[in-house]
Write an enzyme that holds these catalytic residues in place. Sequence first.
Site, PDB file in Angstrom:
ATOM      1  N   LEU A 104     -30.340  -2.479 -26.346  1.00 49.34           N
ATOM      2  CA  LEU A 104     -31.562  -2.637 -27.121  1.00 49.34           C
ATOM      3  C   LEU A 104     -31.429  -4.012 -27.735  1.00 49.34           C
ATOM      4  CD1 LEU A 104     -34.071  -0.957 -27.856  1.00 49.34           C
ATOM      5  CD2 LEU A 104     -32.844  -0.142 -29.871  1.00 49.34           C
ATOM      6  N   ASP A 105     -32.349  -4.926 -27.426  1.00 52.95           N
ATOM      7  CA  ASP A 105     -32.124  -6.323 -27.801  1.00 52.95           C
ATOM      8  C   ASP A 105     -31.992  -6.521 -29.314  1.00 52.95           C
ATOM      9  OD1 ASP A 105     -34.737  -7.395 -28.984  1.00 52.95           O
ATOM     10  OD2 ASP A 105     -35.480  -6.602 -27.089  1.00 52.95           O
ATOM     11  N   LYS A 106     -31.416  -7.636 -29.669  1.00 49.03           N
ATOM     12  CA  LYS A 106     -31.068  -7.942 -31.057  1.00 49.03           C
ATOM     13  C   LYS A 106     -32.251  -7.804 -32.018  1.00 49.03           C
ATOM     14  CE  LYS A 106     -29.342 -11.878 -33.780  1.00 49.03           C
ATOM     15  NZ  LYS A 106     -28.860 -13.275 -33.687  1.00 49.03           N
TER      16      LYS A 106
END
Length: 256
Positions: A104-106
């Site tokens: 899950l991207d930053k």
Amino acid sequence: MEDIRINKYLSEKGICSRREADRLLKEGKILVNGKLAEPGLKVSQDCNIEILGENIRDKAEPDPVVLVFNKPRGIVCTEGHKDKAPNIIDYIGYESHIFPVGRLDKDSEGLILLTNIGELVNRINKKEYGHEKEYLVRCQRKLSQEMLDKLSKGMRIEVPVSKRDGKTIRKVFEYRDTLPCKVKKIDDYTFNIVLTQGFNRQIRRMCAALGNKVTELKRIRIMNISLGKLETGKYRRASEDELRNLFKQLDMKMPF
């Protein structure tokens, strides 16, 4: 036991994920029978494997675990420390080694599973299985019906892919088609979307290709496991009912 690739072997043993094993191999941090291991090497349970100077035979077999975590923004879903931001493993500080199921991207928040069951990671992440993941998305500009229709019908976006050139792996951008998906408008700026694939930053790239920008993105469900009322930055163990349903969908035997 038949010889298998070292990254799969370490994943099945609950030592680290395949992705993390590949990273350690590239960095020269794994020895097999006293020799530096290379990606693709096949091993058996009779091999003497050392990671960062520690023999994995000396490690006790961990109890299987599946955690449900509400990831805050600013946390990266890796096991390494190359990024300046805190990683998910250090943030949680769990008592035994676990690794994230996918990413899950930053800049995104919400549900991510963590486990030490290697095959569980593999089954959920494999794109050909087509498992549902649900998100709430808020955009900078008002949503048009045309945009929602294009999102739901599938569209072409540019995504990064890895290309091997000899021993060198480089990233290039190529066009890929997204699959049709379920999209529901919540308000003028917010929509719900259910994906069955997972290109890098897919939702953000889809919206950008349609002239809009994602300002908030939250994952709320992976298959049958929902975020519910779990507070941001907190985790819980998956319930027995959740696990029974999950493993049934994945056609896997419960390891508990």
